[in-house]
Motif scaffolding. Structure first.
Motif, short mmCIF file in Angstrom:
data_model
loop_
_atom_site.label_atom_id
_atom_site.label_comp_id
_atom_site.label_asym_id
_atom_site.label_seq_id
_atom_site.Cartn_x
_atom_site.Cartn_y
_atom_site.Cartn_z
N GLN A 131 0.82 -1.21 0.00
CA GLN A 131 0.00 0.00 0.00
C GLN A 131 0.85 1.26 0.00
O GLN A 131 0.56 2.22 -0.70
N TYR A 132 1.88 1.27 0.82
CA TYR A 132 2.80 2.42 0.85
C TYR A 132 4.09 2.02 1.56
O TYR A 132 4.15 1.00 2.26
N HIS A 133 5.12 2.85 1.36
CA HIS A 133 6.40 2.67 2.05
C HIS A 133 6.73 3.99 2.76
O HIS A 133 6.55 5.06 2.18
N THR A 167 3.89 6.15 -2.14
CA THR A 167 2.65 5.41 -2.36
C THR A 167 2.59 4.94 -3.81
O THR A 167 2.41 5.76 -4.72
N PRO A 168 2.80 3.66 -4.06
CA PRO A 168 2.78 3.15 -5.45
C PRO A 168 1.43 3.45 -6.10
O PRO A 168 0.39 3.42 -5.44
N PRO A 169 1.44 3.75 -7.39
CA PRO A 169 2.61 3.75 -8.30
C PRO A 169 3.33 5.09 -8.37
O PRO A 169 4.23 5.27 -9.20
N THR A 201 7.03 -0.87 5.38
CA THR A 201 6.11 -1.10 4.26
C THR A 201 4.79 -1.64 4.77
O THR A 201 4.77 -2.62 5.53
N ARG A 202 3.73 -0.98 4.36
CA ARG A 202 2.39 -1.46 4.71
C ARG A 202 1.91 -2.38 3.59
O ARG A 202 1.81 -1.97 2.43
N TRP A 203 1.66 -3.62 3.96
CA TRP A 203 1.25 -4.63 2.97
C TRP A 203 -0.05 -5.28 3.45
O TRP A 203 -0.08 -5.93 4.50
N LEU A 204 -1.12 -5.06 2.70
CA LEU A 204 -2.44 -5.54 3.09
C LEU A 204 -2.77 -5.03 4.49
O LEU A 204 -2.95 -3.84 4.68
N PHE A 205 -2.79 -5.91 5.50
CA PHE A 205 -3.14 -5.48 6.85
C PHE A 205 -1.96 -5.62 7.82
O PHE A 205 -2.16 -5.66 9.03
#
Length: 237
Positions: A131-133, A167-169, A201-205
């Motif tokens: 989701q974001y770094h 925040t990708p992309p 890094t926020r990944w899913l939950f």
């Protein structure tokens, strides 16, 4: 003869006497002296503090007027990072781009001189579902000898830590920090290492941890203008 009804009226108990007048004057004089003393007490500490602050301000102003005095170095540090799964396969990677101009790292710089630090985290391949770094770099060692004069770009300071969210992309632009070396820091060394960097890094939950691909450190030393031989010259070669 005056009749009793024509005599000037006097209030009871208000008979005039020289001693009462002198006491009134002494009372007024005492109140005035007390007010003057209170006013002096409130003014003198402020004046004293201002007088003490003037030499430091004058020193900083004099240092700011001095020409730049830097013997540039060629050290640089662009730490790489990546994520991997339990099988060792990479999920994504990136690089922290860092540069300085003039570059004091690996060289020496005199008080009063300035340099810019350019910082840009870049994730070249994102883990699926990221989701974001949040990228961070702790510049405490540099800020122990230098003042931050300006900051431009997406990065923000919290204490001595510069951070930015990617925040990708979308890609982050450069954050440029202008530093000025403080007077009285001659002989001190400032160091920036890969250990000063961190990434969440926020990944899913959940948060997933990254791995730093390369490690190292770079540093510069604050030196006197005389030792650098640039009492009146500009940047040294």
């Amino acid at each position: 003869m005056y009749e009793a009804g024509n005599r000037p009226a006097r209030s009871r108990g208000a008979a005039w006497s020289p001693s009462r007048t002198r006491r009134g004057r002494r009372g007024a004089w005492g109140l005035g002296a007390l007010a003057a003393a209170l006013l002096l007490a409130s003014v003198v500490p402020g004046d004293a503090a201002a007088a003490q602050a003037q030499p430091a301000a004058a020193t900083r102003a004099a240092a700011a007027r001095d020409p730049e005095c830097i013997r540039p170095g060629n050290a640089w540090l662009n730490p790489g990072f990546y994520w991997r799964n339990v099988f060792g396969s990479r999920l994504g990677e990136g690089t922290i781009h860092e540069s300085s101009y003039p570059n004091p790292f690996g060289g020496r710089i005199a008080p009063g001189s300035t340099f810019t630090f350019r910082w840009r985290p870049e994730t070249t391949r994102n883990p699926v579902g990221a989701q974001y770094h949040v990228h961070r770099v702790n510049l405490a060692s540099v800020m122990a000898v230098a003042d931050v004069e300006s900051v431009t770009g997406p990065g923000t300071f919290s204490g001595t830590t510069l951070s930015a969210q990617e925040t990708p992309p979308q890609k982050l632009g450069d954050t440029v920090v202008r530093f000025r070396i403080r007077p009285g820091t001659e002989g001190r060394t400032a160091t920036l290492s890969s250990a000063d960097h961190s990434l969440t890094t926020r990944w899913l939950f959940a948060n997933i941890n990254n791995i730093w691909e390369n490690t190292g450190s770079i540093s510069f030393t604050v030196a006197s203008r005389a030792s650098l031989g640039c009492d009146s010259s500009s940047v040294l070669g």
